[in-house]
Design an enzyme around this catalytic site. Structure first.
Site, PDB file in Angstrom:
ATOM      1  N   HIS A   1      -6.948   1.887   2.107  1.00 56.19           N
ATOM      2  CA  HIS A   1      -6.349   2.601   3.245  1.00 56.19           C
ATOM      3  C   HIS A   1      -7.168   3.869   3.489  1.00 56.19           C
ATOM      4  CE1 HIS A   1      -2.677   3.270   5.804  1.00 56.19           C
ATOM      5  NE2 HIS A   1      -3.375   4.383   5.974  1.00 56.19           N
TER       6      HIS A   1
ATOM      7  N   HIS B   1      -4.054   0.350   8.116  1.00 57.90           N
ATOM      8  CA  HIS B   1      -4.573   0.086   6.776  1.00 57.90           C
ATOM      9  C   HIS B   1      -6.027  -0.399   6.809  1.00 57.90           C
ATOM     10  CE1 HIS B   1      -4.061  -0.895   2.502  1.00 57.90           C
ATOM     11  NE2 HIS B   1      -4.638  -2.066   2.724  1.00 57.90           N
TER      12      HIS B   1
ATOM     13  N   CYS C   1       0.829  -1.210   0.000  1.00 53.08           N
ATOM     14  CA  CYS C   1       0.000   0.000   0.000  1.00 53.08           C
ATOM     15  C   CYS C   1       0.863   1.258   0.000  1.00 53.08           C
ATOM     16  CB  CYS C   1      -0.912  -0.014   1.230  1.00 53.08           C
ATOM     17  SG  CYS C   1      -1.704   1.575   1.546  1.00 53.08           S
TER      18      CYS C   1
ATOM     19  N   GLN D   1      -9.172  13.517   0.484  1.00 51.41           N
ATOM     20  CA  GLN D   1      -8.382  14.408  -0.357  1.00 51.41           C
ATOM     21  C   GLN D   1      -8.758  15.855  -0.075  1.00 51.41           C
ATOM     22  OE1 GLN D   1      -7.668  13.454  -4.524  1.00 51.41           O
ATOM     23  NE2 GLN D   1      -8.920  11.628  -4.333  1.00 51.41           N
TER      24      GLN D   1
ATOM     25  N   SER E   1      -9.316   3.945  -5.117  1.00 50.07           N
ATOM     26  CA  SER E   1      -8.476   2.864  -5.612  1.00 50.07           C
ATOM     27  C   SER E   1      -7.625   2.227  -4.514  1.00 50.07           C
ATOM     28  CB  SER E   1      -7.583   3.374  -6.747  1.00 50.07           C
ATOM     29  OG  SER E   1      -6.948   4.580  -6.378  1.00 50.07           O
TER      30      SER E   1
ATOM     31  N   ASN F   1     -13.582   9.944  -0.980  1.00 52.13           N
ATOM     32  CA  ASN F   1     -14.252   8.919  -1.787  1.00 52.13           C
ATOM     33  C   ASN F   1     -14.013   7.602  -1.082  1.00 52.13           C
ATOM     34  OD1 ASN F   1     -14.990  10.676  -3.903  1.00 52.13           O
ATOM     35  ND2 ASN F   1     -12.957  10.479  -4.834  1.00 52.13           N
TER      36      ASN F   1
ATOM     37  N   CYS G   1       0.482   3.375   3.440  1.00 48.46           N
ATOM     38  CA  CYS G   1       0.889   2.895   4.762  1.00 48.46           C
ATOM     39  C   CYS G   1       2.207   3.543   5.202  1.00 48.46           C
ATOM     40  CB  CYS G   1       1.037   1.368   4.742  1.00 48.46           C
ATOM     41  SG  CYS G   1      -0.524   0.485   4.992  1.00 48.46           S
TER      42      CYS G   1
ATOM     43  N   HIS H   1      -8.470   7.258   3.720  1.00 43.98           N
ATOM     44  CA  HIS H   1      -7.895   8.551   3.337  1.00 43.98           C
ATOM     45  C   HIS H   1      -8.934   9.417   2.644  1.00 43.98           C
ATOM     46  CE1 HIS H   1      -7.736   6.477  -0.548  1.00 43.98           C
ATOM     47  NE2 HIS H   1      -7.532   7.644  -1.118  1.00 43.98           N
TER      48      HIS H   1
HETATM   49  O1  LIG Z   1      -7.729  10.995  -7.015  1.00 44.22           O
HETATM   50  P1  LIG Z   1      -8.199   9.576  -7.103  1.00 44.22           P
HETATM   51  O2  LIG Z   1      -8.637   9.002  -5.783  1.00 44.22           O
HETATM   52  O3  LIG Z   1      -7.208   8.688  -7.806  1.00 44.22           O
HETATM   53  O4  LIG Z   1      -9.460   9.620  -8.063  1.00 44.22           O
HETATM   54  C1  LIG Z   1     -10.797   9.623  -7.666  1.00 44.22           C
HETATM   55  O5  LIG Z   1     -11.199  10.888  -7.126  1.00 44.22           O
HETATM   56  C2  LIG Z   1     -11.131  12.011  -8.004  1.00 44.22           C
HETATM   57  C3  LIG Z   1     -11.710  13.220  -7.295  1.00 44.22           C
HETATM   58  O6  LIG Z   1     -13.083  13.065  -6.978  1.00 44.22           O
HETATM   59  C4  LIG Z   1     -11.848  11.731  -9.333  1.00 44.22           C
HETATM   60  O7  LIG Z   1     -11.557  12.778 -10.231  1.00 44.22           O
HETATM   61  C5  LIG Z   1     -11.438  10.401  -9.952  1.00 44.22           C
HETATM   62  O8  LIG Z   1     -12.240  10.148 -11.080  1.00 44.22           O
HETATM   63  C6  LIG Z   1     -11.598   9.288  -8.907  1.00 44.22           C
HETATM   64  O9  LIG Z   1     -11.201   8.045  -9.451  1.00 44.22           O
END
Ligand SMILES: O=P(O)(O)O[C@H]1O[C@H](CO)[C@@H](O)[C@H](O)[C@H]1O
Ligand SMILES: O=P(O)(O)O[C@H]1O[C@H](CO)[C@@H](O)[C@H](O)[C@H]1O
Lengths: 351, 351
Positions: B167, B116, B52, B171, B164, B156, B55, B169
């Site tokens: 873990h 994780h 990961c 943004q 993806s 997300n 981590c 997290h």
């Molecule tokens: O930045 P990440 O986690 O790779 O990407 C994810 O969040 C982003 C922000 O909402 C989006 O634009 C991406 O389509 C999504 O896959």
């Protein structure tokens, strides 16, 4: 400090149809992908599926049998989101926060073909002309109903777009109110027309034809292009060159040119990732409120979710939901890639 | 003709935060589902995953090693959608159709925990308090940068939401412009405040507390509710009772009350379908443009995609994209179902 390069630098673009911005991050197309992959069905479908509730002759959920239809076939949705009941309602204007109104409408399903295994790109142009004529009839019939002011024709294609049956079909939701997206578009078209005495899309199509870089297909009467402000990776729009406010105003030649461009565009889509390309498409055209709508200009949106391959889609999630739509590939690049696709469907290509 | 019953009849509801409508079809919750099922991962995760890139101690794509962090950990996104480069740009005002502007910004990743295998509902309240403090620090630091006028904190969660890496997290995308959704919200909050000298959400929360039917959780300082105008099946919003314009204005007590309601809400979400409940969440708060924003009122949106089970989600597709958002279950019903969920996480429940 460097000069702005629209092909490389993060930027925002403005969508004058709905008055919203989109964030474009051209450099981000190269990030690795370790996330979710979509499953693709590669099983080949039978021409008639005895289990399919849309195939001719089969029985639907409500016990009614489909006729042995030969072209397209329309019926009222058995699980409609809208109902025809007239509802007594007194508006409570005191409610700043709890504003609700009953909505009257009709939801229909349009089977595109008796064949279970064909999608638009694999049909004959004459079959697609038949679908267009069905849309014209539905727009007229539904639009003539007194309480129907808007007829939304659309298609969800592919399981990733919430489509639960591969039998080629679309839907029509007709209702009293202008839905949110249509109202936004209406307001933009109206204010442009009032100012310029031409439709916004008439002038936009001319401007795009002059530039050329976002055009995917052009024929005598229609253009398929990636809008300057597209949000989905391979989003396109089919627009009539002439200012036509609704599908029932098409000449016979235009019906045929529209069927052709529909076939060509969906062939290019399928060829892009050698797969039955998923999308939601929908027609935006004049309201059926009984008034003339010279400001309206017929166009059809295609919103396909795929980004990198048949299994990796673009996720419109966190930032996109809270902030604004975001894309990783420029519309110019997408248009170029789509233009380069063959005009013969990959299943019929000579190997 | 029958009288309007908001629990049964199709209707539209108005969202005063962004000035848009949503179509509600209460009767449609019962339609059968033969479409796509999401896959759920039931594998149990290790506390530390050597593969990961989030981590502690592991190496990221750009060759940098993560520190042996003990609480939360923030770093600049290696594949950022925004860049910090200053771009020279002369606006071409002749462009009615091709309006674009460079956008400057910073994208960061916030690891919620060195573990994780933990998500918000499984963390201690004190750990969540640490995350809130990290958000406060980032809002301050990023907001202090001259060209940053908006700081979007979001998460997300789950592969179905484009995440993806399991873990835990979130943004942060910080940028020069107010993104589209925030600008819409800003305009509504501003015009309400100018008229009433109170924030829209101050009054809305009071109105909701009086009605009660859409409240999921209430504590001394915060409310978690299903908005009257929610579009996602189990959409919720956490709102402060007091008119607080930004996260840095929280008292110590409010930090703790917010951490508590975050834990409780996400526990109820997980318990709903006995699964790690996917969603996108995001905080809407005052711009960081250096001005005072008494009209702004801190709130956090949760947009979870699931509809019927851990594997069947709501598809916002054709009609929703072309027309307007549509839901099959009323917000009141969703709130009731969420309220009924246990306050102990299903993994810790005594069997
Ligand atoms: O930045 P990440 O986690 O790779 O990407 C994810 O969040 C982003 C922000 O909402 C989006 O634009 C991406 O389509 C999504 O896959
Ligand atoms: O009516 P269908 O095909 O069952 O349902 C599909 O299209 C509808 C209209 O876009 C959406 O509301 C549903 O979420 C989707 O699954």
């Amino acid at each position: 400090m460097k000069n702005f390069d629209i092909n490389e630098d993060p930027h925002r673009r403005f969508n004058p149809l709905i008055n919203e911005w989109v964030l474009v991050s051209p450099h981000r197309a190269k990030r690795p992908w370790q996330g979710q992959n979509e499953t693709i069905s590669t099983e080949s479908l039978p021409k008639h599926d005895p289990e399919c509730y849309l195939c001719p002759g089969n029985v639907r959920a409500n016990g009614v049998s489909n006729p042995a239809y030969k072209n397209s076939f329309v019926f009222d949705n058995d699980f409609a989101a809208l109902k025809q009941d007239e509802i007594i309602f007194e508006e409570d204007i005191k409610h700043t926060f709890f504003k609700a109104k009953p909505e009257q409408g009709i939801s229909r399903v349009v089977c595109f073909s008796p064949r279970h295994d064909l999608t638009l790109p694999e049909m004959e142009v004459s079959d697609i002309e038949n679908i267009v004529k069905t849309w014209q009839k539905e727009y007229t019939d539904l639009g003539n109903i007194k309480y129907i002011n808007h007829v939304q024709i659309f298609e969800n294609k592919g399981s990733v777009m919430g489509c639960s049956n591969p039998h080629p079909h679309g839907q029509i939701w007709a209702q009293s109110s202008l839905p949110t997206q249509v109202e936004k578009t209406h307001n933009s078209l109206k204010s442009y027309f009032d100012k310029n005495q031409r439709t916004l899309l008439e002038d936009y199509v001319q401007a795009e034809l002059k530039v050329g870089s976002r055009i995917v297909i052009e024929n005598e009467h229609f253009v398929a292009l990636v809008p300057f402000w597209a949000i989905w990776p391979y989003e396109t729009m089919i627009v009539s060159k002439r200012a036509i406010s609704k599908i029932t105003d098409f000449t016979a030649e235009e019906v045929s040119a529209y069927a052709k461009i529909l076939k060509q565009l969906t062939i290019k889509y399928d060829n892009l990732f050698n797969t039955s390309f998923p999308y939601s498409s929908g027609i935006h055209q004049a309201p059926t409120d009984g008034f003339d709508h010279p400001e309206w200009h017929f166009h059809m949106h295609f919103y396909p979710p795929l980004l990198r391959s048949a299994t990796v889609k673009k996720f419109m999630v966190g930032y996109e939901m809270m902030g604004e739509s975001q894309r990783d590939i420029t519309p110019e690049k997408s248009a170029e890639i789509l233009r380069q696709q063959a005009d013969v469907h990959y299943k019929n290509a000579v190997k």
